[in-house]
Design a protein around this motif. Structure first.
Motif, PDB file in Angstrom:
ATOM      1  N   ASP A 168       0.846  -1.195   0.000  1.00  0.00           N
ATOM      2  CA  ASP A 168       0.000   0.000   0.000  1.00  0.00           C
ATOM      3  C   ASP A 168       0.880   1.243   0.000  1.00  0.00           C
ATOM      4  OD1 ASP A 168      -2.350  -1.462   0.122  1.00  0.00           O
ATOM      5  OD2 ASP A 168      -2.348  -1.518   2.309  1.00  0.00           O
ATOM      6  N   TYR A 169       0.507   2.221  -0.808  1.00  0.00           N
ATOM      7  CA  TYR A 169       1.204   3.496  -0.873  1.00  0.00           C
ATOM      8  C   TYR A 169       0.208   4.590  -0.507  1.00  0.00           C
ATOM      9  CZ  TYR A 169       4.857   0.876  -3.140  1.00  0.00           C
ATOM     10  OH  TYR A 169       5.836  -0.040  -3.407  1.00  0.00           O
ATOM     11  N   ILE A 170       0.552   5.369   0.508  1.00  0.00           N
ATOM     12  CA  ILE A 170      -0.329   6.400   1.045  1.00  0.00           C
ATOM     13  C   ILE A 170       0.091   7.762   0.492  1.00  0.00           C
ATOM     14  CG2 ILE A 170      -1.234   7.420   3.177  1.00  0.00           C
ATOM     15  CD1 ILE A 170      -1.772   4.379   2.806  1.00  0.00           C
ATOM     16  N   ARG A 171      -0.908   8.621   0.211  1.00  0.00           N
ATOM     17  CA  ARG A 171      -0.643   9.958  -0.304  1.00  0.00           C
ATOM     18  C   ARG A 171       0.346  10.677   0.606  1.00  0.00           C
ATOM     19  NH1 ARG A 171      -4.102  15.092  -0.093  1.00  0.00           N
ATOM     20  NH2 ARG A 171      -4.933  13.961   1.663  1.00  0.00           N
ATOM     21  N   GLY A 172       1.355  11.296   0.000  1.00  0.00           N
ATOM     22  CA  GLY A 172       2.381  12.025   0.736  1.00  0.00           C
ATOM     23  C   GLY A 172       3.645  11.216   0.962  1.00  0.00           C
ATOM     24  N   HIS A 173       3.552   9.880   0.859  1.00  0.00           N
ATOM     25  CA  HIS A 173       4.736   9.034   1.015  1.00  0.00           C
ATOM     26  C   HIS A 173       5.495   8.969  -0.298  1.00  0.00           C
ATOM     27  CE1 HIS A 173       3.066   6.697   4.720  1.00  0.00           C
ATOM     28  NE2 HIS A 173       3.154   8.005   4.918  1.00  0.00           N
ATOM     29  N   LYS A 174       6.606   8.275  -0.304  1.00  0.00           N
ATOM     30  CA  LYS A 174       7.446   8.147  -1.495  1.00  0.00           C
ATOM     31  C   LYS A 174       7.280   6.770  -2.123  1.00  0.00           C
ATOM     32  CE  LYS A 174       9.638  12.102  -1.147  1.00  0.00           C
ATOM     33  NZ  LYS A 174       9.609  13.126  -2.135  1.00  0.00           N
ATOM     34  N   PHE A 175       7.373   6.735  -3.443  1.00  0.00           N
ATOM     35  CA  PHE A 175       7.372   5.494  -4.212  1.00  0.00           C
ATOM     36  C   PHE A 175       8.703   5.407  -4.934  1.00  0.00           C
ATOM     37  CE2 PHE A 175       6.962   3.210  -8.181  1.00  0.00           C
ATOM     38  CZ  PHE A 175       6.369   2.025  -7.777  1.00  0.00           C
ATOM     39  N   LYS A 176       9.338   4.249  -4.887  1.00  0.00           N
ATOM     40  CA  LYS A 176      10.583   4.024  -5.615  1.00  0.00           C
ATOM     41  C   LYS A 176      10.368   2.911  -6.620  1.00  0.00           C
ATOM     42  CE  LYS A 176      13.693   5.321  -1.873  1.00  0.00           C
ATOM     43  NZ  LYS A 176      14.758   4.895  -0.983  1.00  0.00           N
ATOM     44  N   GLY A 177      10.833   3.141  -7.849  1.00  0.00           N
ATOM     45  CA  GLY A 177      10.693   2.128  -8.880  1.00  0.00           C
ATOM     46  C   GLY A 177      11.490   2.474 -10.115  1.00  0.00           C
ATOM     47  N   ASN A 178      11.489   1.550 -11.065  1.00  0.00           N
ATOM     48  CA  ASN A 178      12.223   1.802 -12.305  1.00  0.00           C
ATOM     49  C   ASN A 178      11.459   2.797 -13.180  1.00  0.00           C
ATOM     50  OD1 ASN A 178      10.211   0.418 -13.775  1.00  0.00           O
ATOM     51  ND2 ASN A 178      11.312  -1.524 -13.622  1.00  0.00           N
ATOM     52  N   GLU A 179      12.088   3.250 -14.231  1.00  0.00           N
ATOM     53  CA  GLU A 179      11.519   4.305 -15.078  1.00  0.00           C
ATOM     54  C   GLU A 179      10.164   3.897 -15.661  1.00  0.00           C
ATOM     55  OE1 GLU A 179      12.800   7.143 -18.855  1.00  0.00           O
ATOM     56  OE2 GLU A 179      14.083   5.480 -18.281  1.00  0.00           O
ATOM     57  N   LYS A 180      10.056   2.665 -16.118  1.00  0.00           N
ATOM     58  CA  LYS A 180       8.816   2.200 -16.741  1.00  0.00           C
ATOM     59  C   LYS A 180       7.663   2.210 -15.734  1.00  0.00           C
ATOM     60  CE  LYS A 180       6.844  -1.761 -19.122  1.00  0.00           C
ATOM     61  NZ  LYS A 180       7.056  -3.137 -19.563  1.00  0.00           N
ATOM     62  N   ARG A 181       7.904   1.699 -14.522  1.00  0.00           N
ATOM     63  CA  ARG A 181       6.850   1.625 -13.509  1.00  0.00           C
ATOM     64  C   ARG A 181       6.450   3.017 -13.021  1.00  0.00           C
ATOM     65  NH1 ARG A 181       2.295  -0.448 -11.984  1.00  0.00           N
ATOM     66  NH2 ARG A 181       2.112  -0.878  -9.768  1.00  0.00           N
ATOM     67  N   VAL A 182       7.434   3.892 -12.832  1.00  0.00           N
ATOM     68  CA  VAL A 182       7.140   5.259 -12.394  1.00  0.00           C
ATOM     69  C   VAL A 182       6.315   5.983 -13.455  1.00  0.00           C
ATOM     70  CG1 VAL A 182       8.197   7.508 -11.907  1.00  0.00           C
ATOM     71  CG2 VAL A 182       9.081   5.459 -10.804  1.00  0.00           C
ATOM     72  N   LYS A 183       6.667   5.810 -14.726  1.00  0.00           N
ATOM     73  CA  LYS A 183       5.908   6.453 -15.808  1.00  0.00           C
ATOM     74  C   LYS A 183       4.478   5.913 -15.834  1.00  0.00           C
ATOM     75  CE  LYS A 183       5.984   7.354 -20.803  1.00  0.00           C
ATOM     76  NZ  LYS A 183       4.763   8.027 -20.717  1.00  0.00           N
ATOM     77  N   GLU A 184       4.338   4.616 -15.689  1.00  0.00           N
ATOM     78  CA  GLU A 184       3.023   3.977 -15.697  1.00  0.00           C
ATOM     79  C   GLU A 184       2.126   4.549 -14.586  1.00  0.00           C
ATOM     80  OE1 GLU A 184       1.952  -0.427 -14.289  1.00  0.00           O
ATOM     81  OE2 GLU A 184       3.160  -0.403 -16.107  1.00  0.00           O
ATOM     82  N   LEU A 185       2.668   4.661 -13.372  1.00  0.00           N
ATOM     83  CA  LEU A 185       1.883   5.175 -12.238  1.00  0.00           C
ATOM     84  C   LEU A 185       1.645   6.678 -12.343  1.00  0.00           C
ATOM     85  CD1 LEU A 185       3.479   3.040  -9.397  1.00  0.00           C
ATOM     86  CD2 LEU A 185       1.156   2.838 -10.305  1.00  0.00           C
ATOM     87  N   THR A 186       2.587   7.403 -12.924  1.00  0.00           N
ATOM     88  CA  THR A 186       2.417   8.842 -13.116  1.00  0.00           C
ATOM     89  C   THR A 186       1.301   9.098 -14.128  1.00  0.00           C
ATOM     90  OG1 THR A 186       4.733   9.247 -12.612  1.00  0.00           O
ATOM     91  CG2 THR A 186       3.574  10.986 -13.778  1.00  0.00           C
ATOM     92  N   ASP A 187       1.326   8.356 -15.235  1.00  0.00           N
ATOM     93  CA  ASP A 187       0.289   8.505 -16.262  1.00  0.00           C
ATOM     94  C   ASP A 187      -1.094   8.155 -15.720  1.00  0.00           C
ATOM     95  OD1 ASP A 187       2.250   9.287 -18.024  1.00  0.00           O
ATOM     96  OD2 ASP A 187       2.356   7.356 -19.074  1.00  0.00           O
ATOM     97  N   ALA A 188      -1.146   7.242 -14.746  1.00  0.00           N
ATOM     98  CA  ALA A 188      -2.420   6.843 -14.138  1.00  0.00           C
ATOM     99  C   ALA A 188      -2.871   7.833 -13.064  1.00  0.00           C
ATOM    100  CB  ALA A 188      -2.299   5.448 -13.541  1.00  0.00           C
ATOM    101  N   GLY A 189      -2.012   8.805 -12.718  1.00  0.00           N
ATOM    102  CA  GLY A 189      -2.385   9.836 -11.761  1.00  0.00           C
ATOM    103  C   GLY A 189      -2.074   9.525 -10.305  1.00  0.00           C
ATOM    104  N   TYR A 190      -1.259   8.509 -10.048  1.00  0.00           N
ATOM    105  CA  TYR A 190      -0.929   8.137  -8.676  1.00  0.00           C
ATOM    106  C   TYR A 190       0.333   8.818  -8.135  1.00  0.00           C
ATOM    107  CZ  TYR A 190      -4.444   4.519  -9.198  1.00  0.00           C
ATOM    108  OH  TYR A 190      -5.622   3.868  -9.402  1.00  0.00           O
ATOM    109  N   LEU A 191       1.233   9.208  -9.029  1.00  0.00           N
ATOM    110  CA  LEU A 191       2.492   9.836  -8.612  1.00  0.00           C
ATOM    111  C   LEU A 191       2.584  11.244  -9.176  1.00  0.00           C
ATOM    112  CD1 LEU A 191       4.994   6.905  -9.265  1.00  0.00           C
ATOM    113  CD2 LEU A 191       3.761   7.438  -7.160  1.00  0.00           C
TER     114      LEU A 191
END
Length: 99
Positions: free
Chosen positions: A22-45
């Protein structure tokens, strides 16, 4: 070469399907470029431009590297036996001695 890891702020809480966490708003997410882009495009990061990495320029001054000997503790030994602290200081001292 190892894969780059990116860290982004979570702007919308979610449960990572791949990460099983689980990732809570305000916390940090660490991942590779593909996963970060995927979650950013979905509006989570948070949206941040991912910087492109330039290829490292090797030090072509092989002559200087051959003349300096690293003796530990940040000290370098010059060809004349003098010890200097710091690589930049050692290169500078070597250049001055060569003049």
């Amino acid at each position: 070469m190892s894969e780059r890891i990116f860290e982004r702020k979570v702007v919308k809480s979610f449960t990572g399907k791949k990460e099983k966490q689980d990732y809570i708003r305000g916390h940090k997410f660490k991942g590779n470029e593909k996963r970060v882009k995927e979650l950013t495009d979905a509006g989570y990061l948070e949206k941040v431009d991912i910087p492109k990495v330039e290829a490292a320029v090797p030090d072509n001054n092989v002559e200087t590297a051959d003349q300096l000997k690293h003796v530990g503790g940040g000290y370098y030994e010059l060809p004349n036996g003098e010890r200097v602290q710091g690589e930049e200081n050692a290169k500078k001292a070597l250049a001055e001695a060569g003049e």
